[in-house]
Write an enzyme that holds these catalytic residues in place. Structure first.
Site, PDB file in Angstrom:
ATOM      1  N   SER A 183       0.859  -1.190   0.000  1.00  0.00           N
ATOM      2  CA  SER A 183       0.000   0.000   0.000  1.00  0.00           C
ATOM      3  C   SER A 183       0.891   1.235   0.000  1.00  0.00           C
ATOM      4  O   SER A 183       2.065   1.165   0.400  1.00  0.00           O
ATOM      5  CB  SER A 183      -0.845   0.013   1.281  1.00  0.00           C
ATOM      6  OG  SER A 183      -1.468   1.271   1.457  1.00  0.00           O
ATOM      7  N   TYR A 196      -1.625  -1.837  10.719  1.00  0.00           N
ATOM      8  CA  TYR A 196      -1.798  -2.071   9.275  1.00  0.00           C
ATOM      9  C   TYR A 196      -0.612  -1.508   8.484  1.00  0.00           C
ATOM     10  O   TYR A 196      -0.027  -2.197   7.644  1.00  0.00           O
ATOM     11  CB  TYR A 196      -3.106  -1.428   8.822  1.00  0.00           C
ATOM     12  CG  TYR A 196      -3.345  -1.486   7.336  1.00  0.00           C
ATOM     13  CD1 TYR A 196      -3.900  -2.617   6.741  1.00  0.00           C
ATOM     14  CD2 TYR A 196      -3.025  -0.408   6.498  1.00  0.00           C
ATOM     15  CE1 TYR A 196      -4.125  -2.668   5.368  1.00  0.00           C
ATOM     16  CE2 TYR A 196      -3.249  -0.461   5.131  1.00  0.00           C
ATOM     17  CZ  TYR A 196      -3.807  -1.593   4.574  1.00  0.00           C
ATOM     18  OH  TYR A 196      -4.025  -1.637   3.217  1.00  0.00           O
TER      19      TYR A 196
END
Ligand code: NAD
Ligand code: MG
Length: 291
Positions: A183, A196
């Site tokens: 990401s 995360y």
């Protein structure tokens, strides 16, 4: 040609919230997985692909693209996501393609090993592994982040990647590809996604490292780094509800991406067209610099 800024919905978006794991069938506006647009060119004819988190979002867009390129596909998802898988499954049957569902929880090592084994049996081999499943739940502070959440985020995003890669590599012939999903938060972490974001940094390192081992057997390992994409991950705990209304606004594009806009990157990385691309991360971010 079209103006990419005008291709898809822009913020503000309607208020919405879902329990985890989120469902695409509940998304407003609906998610575009390329159902009406992706055109296959036979670039993956005969290929055998396993995609985790393939019921919805980015994984579903990849499953549709791979199927239309001629691959046979197994997708994994959580049993609670059956409604999303059924939509994908009926699309596949209408088109005469093969997308087989194998539900189960990737935080369980034994399940990961069984998934790879059964997918390879089902497909008659395995040459493409897309490790896309991910858990993202925001917490304002480390003080609110429980050990239970920390553990599940790391098990889903990191341990499962290790277990699946380890089980798959011995089955993969030269020319195969493993594609991981990191990401933009694996480059620029956001404070409310401590666990995360850290896993997305891990995925970049794991990809670069395993790529150097796996190419010794002719298998390419790479990753994709999306910016903000309109998927069920976001309203199901991924973002605070008030932030979702302006989701994607911070990108130079001024809107979030749709999974349909990511699928061709996964096709590229799976095929010989990316034959010399090894240990790389490709950003698809709507203009937000990765580094
Ligand atoms: P999504 O919710 O559609 O997909 C995530 C999938 O992960 C779910 O469908 C679910 O099947 C799977 N999953 C989660 N926990 C699991 C478990 N324990 N066992 C099995 N499967 C499990 O959302 P998405 O945005 O398409 O997410 C796909 C990937 O893209 C994730 O790795 C996510 O981190 C990454 N990503 C998303 C964005 C974004 O803005 N949407 C941005 C960057 C990266
Ligand atoms: Mg899902």
């Amino acid at each position: 040609m079209r103006d990419p800024r005008e291709d898809y919905p822009k913020p503000p978006f309607a208020k919405q919230r879902q329990p985890e794991p989120g469902l695409d069938v509940e998304m407003d506006p609906p998610v575009d997985h390329g159902e009406a647009t992706y055109k296959g060119l036979g670039r993956m004819r005969g290929r055998k692909a396993l995609i985790t988190g393939g019921d919805s979002g980015i994984g579903r867009a990849v499953a549709i693209a791979y199927m239309r390129e001629g691959a046979d596909v197994v997708v994994n998802y959580l049993p609670e996501e059956d409604a999303d898988f059924q939509e994908l499954s009926s699309l596949a049957s209408n088109e005469g393609g093969t997308i087989v569902g194998m539900p189960g929880d990737l935080t369980d090592e034994a399940f990961c090993l069984r998934l790879v084994k059964e997918a390879a049996e089902q497909l008659g081999g395995l040459d493409t592994l897309v490790i896309n499943a991910g858990k993202q739940v925001f917490q304002e502070s480390i003080a609110d982040l429980t050990t239970e959440q920390f553990d599940r985020t790391l098990k889903t995003n990191c341990y499962a990647m290790f277990w699946l890669s380890k089980a798959a590599l011995p089955l993969m012939p030269p020319g195969s590809a493993i594609i991981n999903v990191t990401s933009i938060l694996g480059y620029k972490p956001t404070p409310i996604l401590l666990d995360y974001s850290a896993t997305k940094f891990f995925i970049r390192g794991f990809t670069q490292n395993l790529a150097q081992q796996a190419i010794k057997q002719g298998v390419r390992v790479n990753a994709v780094a999306p910016g903000p994409f309109w998927t069920a991950l976001q309203p199901s705990g991924g973002q605070p509800p008030e932030k979702l209304e302006s989701f994607g606004e911070q990108t130079p594009m001024g809107r979030p991406g749709q999974p349909a806009e990511l699928a061709s990157t996964f096709v590229f990385l799976a095929t010989q067209e990316a034959g010399y691309v090894v240990g790389e991360t490709i950003g698809v971010t709507g203009g937000m610099p990765l580094a």
